[in-house]
Structures are given as C-alpha cells and as structure tokens.
Design a protein around this motif. Structure first.
Motif, PDB file in Angstrom:
ATOM      1  N   LYS A   1     -48.232 -39.686  46.645  1.00  0.00           N
ATOM      2  CA  LYS A   1     -46.819 -39.143  46.918  1.00  0.00           C
ATOM      3  C   LYS A   1     -47.062 -37.875  47.412  1.00  0.00           C
ATOM      4  O   LYS A   1     -47.909 -37.238  47.691  1.00  0.00           O
ATOM      5  CB  LYS A   1     -46.141 -39.081  45.565  1.00  0.00           C
ATOM      6  N   ILE A   2     -45.891 -37.693  48.091  1.00  0.00           N
ATOM      7  CA  ILE A   2     -45.636 -36.166  48.514  1.00  0.00           C
ATOM      8  C   ILE A   2     -44.759 -35.329  47.666  1.00  0.00           C
ATOM      9  O   ILE A   2     -43.496 -35.896  47.390  1.00  0.00           O
ATOM     10  CB  ILE A   2     -44.998 -36.525  49.832  1.00  0.00           C
ATOM     11  N   THR A   3     -45.037 -34.178  47.281  1.00  0.00           N
ATOM     12  CA  THR A   3     -44.242 -33.510  46.414  1.00  0.00           C
ATOM     13  C   THR A   3     -43.153 -32.508  47.515  1.00  0.00           C
ATOM     14  O   THR A   3     -43.623 -32.085  48.215  1.00  0.00           O
ATOM     15  CB  THR A   3     -44.911 -32.315  45.568  1.00  0.00           C
ATOM     16  N   LEU A   4     -42.018 -32.761  47.256  1.00  0.00           N
ATOM     17  CA  LEU A   4     -40.822 -31.954  48.147  1.00  0.00           C
ATOM     18  C   LEU A   4     -40.394 -30.768  47.410  1.00  0.00           C
ATOM     19  O   LEU A   4     -40.226 -31.157  46.066  1.00  0.00           O
ATOM     20  CB  LEU A   4     -39.868 -33.366  48.215  1.00  0.00           C
ATOM     21  N   PRO A   5     -40.158 -29.971  48.201  1.00  0.00           N
ATOM     22  CA  PRO A   5     -39.643 -28.571  47.595  1.00  0.00           C
ATOM     23  C   PRO A   5     -38.180 -28.828  47.035  1.00  0.00           C
ATOM     24  O   PRO A   5     -37.421 -29.606  47.505  1.00  0.00           O
ATOM     25  CB  PRO A   5     -39.542 -27.878  48.796  1.00  0.00           C
ATOM     26  N   ARG A   6     -37.781 -28.066  45.952  1.00  0.00           N
ATOM     27  CA  ARG A   6     -36.294 -27.888  45.964  1.00  0.00           C
ATOM     28  C   ARG A   6     -35.794 -26.603  46.566  1.00  0.00           C
ATOM     29  O   ARG A   6     -36.096 -25.563  46.162  1.00  0.00           O
ATOM     30  CB  ARG A   6     -36.307 -27.760  44.256  1.00  0.00           C
TER      31      ARG A   6
ATOM     32  N   GLU B   1     -50.409 -43.393  42.608  1.00  0.00           N
ATOM     33  CA  GLU B   1     -50.492 -42.051  42.783  1.00  0.00           C
ATOM     34  C   GLU B   1     -50.125 -41.388  44.025  1.00  0.00           C
ATOM     35  O   GLU B   1     -50.408 -40.068  44.171  1.00  0.00           O
ATOM     36  CB  GLU B   1     -51.961 -41.563  42.210  1.00  0.00           C
TER      37      GLU B   1
ATOM     38  N   LEU C   1     -41.442 -32.657  38.895  1.00  0.00           N
ATOM     39  CA  LEU C   1     -41.558 -32.517  40.453  1.00  0.00           C
ATOM     40  C   LEU C   1     -40.765 -33.421  41.196  1.00  0.00           C
ATOM     41  O   LEU C   1     -40.494 -34.584  40.698  1.00  0.00           O
ATOM     42  CB  LEU C   1     -42.849 -32.552  40.758  1.00  0.00           C
ATOM     43  N   ASN C   2     -40.192 -32.950  42.228  1.00  0.00           N
ATOM     44  CA  ASN C   2     -39.536 -33.946  43.365  1.00  0.00           C
ATOM     45  C   ASN C   2     -40.506 -34.610  44.220  1.00  0.00           C
ATOM     46  O   ASN C   2     -41.059 -33.822  45.129  1.00  0.00           O
ATOM     47  CB  ASN C   2     -38.299 -32.922  43.967  1.00  0.00           C
ATOM     48  N   THR C   3     -40.594 -35.740  43.948  1.00  0.00           N
ATOM     49  CA  THR C   3     -41.766 -36.498  44.774  1.00  0.00           C
ATOM     50  C   THR C   3     -41.137 -37.760  45.636  1.00  0.00           C
ATOM     51  O   THR C   3     -40.486 -38.305  45.260  1.00  0.00           O
ATOM     52  CB  THR C   3     -42.862 -37.245  43.645  1.00  0.00           C
TER      53      THR C   3
ATOM     54  N   ASN D   1     -42.675 -41.164  46.636  1.00  0.00           N
ATOM     55  CA  ASN D   1     -43.662 -42.014  46.022  1.00  0.00           C
ATOM     56  C   ASN D   1     -43.885 -43.106  47.089  1.00  0.00           C
ATOM     57  O   ASN D   1     -43.662 -44.338  46.838  1.00  0.00           O
ATOM     58  CB  ASN D   1     -43.337 -42.642  44.672  1.00  0.00           C
TER      59      ASN D   1
ATOM     60  N   GLU E   1     -42.568 -28.531  34.394  1.00  0.00           N
ATOM     61  CA  GLU E   1     -41.623 -28.767  35.597  1.00  0.00           C
ATOM     62  C   GLU E   1     -41.728 -30.106  36.197  1.00  0.00           C
ATOM     63  O   GLU E   1     -42.812 -30.821  36.266  1.00  0.00           O
ATOM     64  CB  GLU E   1     -41.962 -27.860  36.930  1.00  0.00           C
TER      65      GLU E   1
END
Length: 155
Positions: free
Chosen positions: A65-70, A63, A85-87, A89, A83
């Motif tokens: 992870k860092i969520t990256l912006p689009r 679990e 998410l772009n993560t 991991n 949505e």
C-alpha cells in the motif's frame, strides 16, 4: 387491469416466466457462481499469493500500500488514539486481478468443454443414417404404362 379473481393480469405472466427453466437456471448459476467465487478467492489469498510472495522476497500482497497524505483535514484517530492512515491498497487490487484471471480461466475451460460435448452430440446426429428419400411421384407416362400393364395382366 385486473382479472375477475382479483390478481393483476401480469402476475400470471410473471409466475410463468419465473418458473421457466431460464430464470431458474440463472438463479442457480448466480448462487453457484457466488459460492465458486469464495473458493477462488480463498485459492488466490491462501494458496497462490503465499507462493508468489516466496518469489517476491516474502512480501504479503495485502500489505502492499501507499500511504497518502491528508491535505485538508486533521489526522483521524481510532478508539485507542492511534492515527488512521489514508492508504491506497494496491496489493489487494493485484490479488483481485489474479482472482479474476483464475475465474476467467475456469469459465473458459468450462465453456470449451461444453462446446466440445455439443460438437460430439451434433456429430452423432449427423452420423445417424438418414431415412431414404421417398420415391418420386410417377409421371403421366409411367401412370399410363402401369394402367396398360394392369389391363394386360387381367386378360
């Protein structure tokens, strides 16, 4: 270039290579390695990581992870309209590193054990009594003395 039977010349060479011990040992090692890899992955994911998570306050590494912006696209939605998410991991990466370290440790001890067995075999070969060296070739003087001795015996 073909031989008279119609098979290419290299085919026989390839068959000889493929059935030699080295190629077969490599194939068997690859298959066993892949199976062993699944065992160590299970050991890492199902046994070690839960124990590590206890000391980390119950954190599940998968679990982490860092969520990256689009930056240049609209949000992507799944079939349910949520949505995606772009993560990044990094928890899975930590698990993979631990899995690698376990595999490397097992291979290290396996090679170390095989080397120890090889050393034992070499020591036994060295301890085996060697055949006594052949007597040296007699010199001309010794040959001459032996002939004189034989002549005196025959008298």
């Amino acid at each position: 270039m073909k031989n008279p039977v119609g098979k290419p010349k290299w085919w026989d060479e390839f068959i000889a290579f493929a059935v030699k011990g080295n190629a077969m040992a490599l194939a068997v090692g690859t298959i066993i390695g892949a199976a062993f890899s699944t065992i160590t992955k299970s050991l890492t994911d199902d046994v070690i990581m839960p124990i590590v998570a206890i000391f980390m306050g119950g954190i599940d590494f998968s679990e982490l992870k860092i969520t990256l912006p689009r930056l240049f696209s609209e949000p992507v939605l799944d079939d349910a309209g949520h949505e995606i998410l772009n993560t990044l991991n990094y928890g899975n990466f930590i698990s993979a590193i631990i899995n690698f370290l376990i595999l490397a440790l097992v291979v290290f001890f396996l090679v170390k054990g095989l080397n120890k067995l090889s050393e034992i075999g070499k020591k036994k070969e060295q301890e085996a009594p060697a055949e006594p060296p052949a007597p040296p070739e007699p010199s001309n003087e010794e040959k001459l003395l032996a002939e004189i001795r034989d002549l005196l015996k025959n008298r």
